[in-house]
Design a protein around this motif. Structure first.
Motif, PDB file in Angstrom:
ATOM      1  N   UNK A  26       0.845  -1.202   0.000  1.00  0.00           N
ATOM      2  CA  UNK A  26       0.000   0.000   0.000  1.00  0.00           C
ATOM      3  C   UNK A  26       0.877   1.248   0.000  1.00  0.00           C
ATOM      4  N   UNK A  27       2.017   1.181   0.696  1.00  0.00           N
ATOM      5  CA  UNK A  27       2.952   2.300   0.714  1.00  0.00           C
ATOM      6  C   UNK A  27       3.613   2.552  -0.632  1.00  0.00           C
ATOM      7  N   UNK A  28       3.697   1.535  -1.482  1.00  0.00           N
ATOM      8  CA  UNK A  28       4.263   1.711  -2.826  1.00  0.00           C
ATOM      9  C   UNK A  28       3.244   2.283  -3.813  1.00  0.00           C
ATOM     10  N   UNK A  29       1.970   2.226  -3.425  1.00  0.00           N
ATOM     11  CA  UNK A  29       0.888   2.631  -4.321  1.00  0.00           C
ATOM     12  C   UNK A  29       0.850   4.142  -4.476  1.00  0.00           C
ATOM     13  N   UNK A  30       0.745   4.565  -5.708  1.00  0.00           N
ATOM     14  CA  UNK A  30       0.588   5.989  -5.980  1.00  0.00           C
ATOM     15  C   UNK A  30      -0.891   6.255  -6.223  1.00  0.00           C
ATOM     16  N   UNK A  31      -1.430   7.229  -5.556  1.00  0.00           N
ATOM     17  CA  UNK A  31      -2.855   7.507  -5.667  1.00  0.00           C
ATOM     18  C   UNK A  31      -3.645   6.558  -4.800  1.00  0.00           C
ATOM     19  N   UNK A  32      -4.891   6.339  -5.188  1.00  0.00           N
ATOM     20  CA  UNK A  32      -5.812   5.537  -4.386  1.00  0.00           C
ATOM     21  C   UNK A  32      -5.978   4.102  -4.885  1.00  0.00           C
ATOM     22  N   UNK A  33      -5.349   3.764  -5.988  1.00  0.00           N
ATOM     23  CA  UNK A  33      -5.603   2.458  -6.599  1.00  0.00           C
ATOM     24  C   UNK A  33      -4.905   1.343  -5.820  1.00  0.00           C
ATOM     25  N   UNK A  34      -5.680   0.553  -5.104  1.00  0.00           N
ATOM     26  CA  UNK A  34      -5.157  -0.582  -4.364  1.00  0.00           C
ATOM     27  C   UNK A  34      -6.265  -1.619  -4.287  1.00  0.00           C
ATOM     28  N   UNK A  35      -6.144  -2.674  -5.072  1.00  0.00           N
ATOM     29  CA  UNK A  35      -7.105  -3.775  -5.045  1.00  0.00           C
ATOM     30  C   UNK A  35      -6.459  -4.940  -4.316  1.00  0.00           C
ATOM     31  N   UNK A  36      -7.229  -5.607  -3.468  1.00  0.00           N
ATOM     32  CA  UNK A  36      -6.687  -6.738  -2.720  1.00  0.00           C
ATOM     33  C   UNK A  36      -7.729  -7.842  -2.647  1.00  0.00           C
ATOM     34  N   UNK A  37      -7.325  -9.037  -2.998  1.00  0.00           N
ATOM     35  CA  UNK A  37      -8.203 -10.203  -2.913  1.00  0.00           C
ATOM     36  C   UNK A  37      -8.354 -10.612  -1.458  1.00  0.00           C
ATOM     37  N   UNK A  38      -9.215 -11.575  -1.230  1.00  0.00           N
ATOM     38  CA  UNK A  38      -9.259 -12.203   0.087  1.00  0.00           C
ATOM     39  C   UNK A  38      -8.001 -13.057   0.242  1.00  0.00           C
ATOM     40  N   UNK A  39      -7.766 -13.519   1.447  1.00  0.00           N
ATOM     41  CA  UNK A  39      -6.600 -14.359   1.721  1.00  0.00           C
ATOM     42  C   UNK A  39      -7.030 -15.820   1.627  1.00  0.00           C
ATOM     43  N   UNK A  40      -6.291 -16.577   0.853  1.00  0.00           N
ATOM     44  CA  UNK A  40      -6.584 -17.986   0.625  1.00  0.00           C
ATOM     45  C   UNK A  40      -5.551 -18.837   1.357  1.00  0.00           C
TER      46      UNK A  40
END
Length: 167
Positions: A26-40
């Motif tokens: 998340x710290x590497x993300x520029x702007x608001x774009x951060x998609x994360x799946x559930x944990x499997x």
């Protein structure tokens, strides 16, 4: 650039390792774009006998880092979390954290230590399943099918392989 990253761990405090990796990404993300799946939680694939189950997820971030700089950041984070350097670790051995670049926009990258899209992405349910949660309609560069279709095809083929032949 939108980049997919696979996150996995099968050593130590797995849930904590995943949380720390997600915070790092998340710290590497520029702007608001951060998609994360559930944990499997998944069985180890091609790992030494006795390997623990993995926790896996997939994230998509947006970054202006080059693929080479991103790879270096991911590898530095892995080392900071206790992963052994490549020269000292067992192939597919246990790891406190594993961060793999799955795709880097629409680029195909072929370098000695960096292949994008990830070369085994279409064979790994623990990648396709989480990725299908966040980007089911994504078509990776060099592929003709969506992630959802690749997952369906993998499941169909695995079901065929798992069945006992009739006599």
């Amino acid at each position: 650039m939108k980049v997919g990253i696979g996150v996995g761990t099968n050593q130590g405090k797995r849930e904590e390792q995943i949380r720390e990796a997600l915070a790092f990404l998340k710290g590497l993300t520029e702007g608001e774009h951060f998609l994360c799946s559930s944990i499997w939680e998944t069985e180890p694939v091609d790992c030494p006998i006795g390997s623990q189950c993995f926790l896996n997820c997939v994230v998509e971030i947006e970054t202006s880092l080059s693929s080479r700089n991103l790879l270096q950041c991911l590898q530095d984070f892995e080392l900071s979390q206790g992963r052994l350097p490549l020269s000292l670790r067992e192939k597919n051995g246990p790891r406190p954290i594993d961060l793999d670049i799955l795709y880097y926009g629409s680029n195909i990258i072929v370098e000695p230590d960096l292949l994008i899209p990830h070369p085994r992405i279409s064979q790994r349910r623990f990648v396709l399943g989480p990725l299908a949660e966040i980007r089911p309609e994504l078509i990776l560069p060099g592929y003709a099918k969506t992630i959802k279709s690749l997952l369906h095809e993998l499941d169909k083929n695995n079901n065929r392989l798992d069945k006992t032949p009739e006599k």
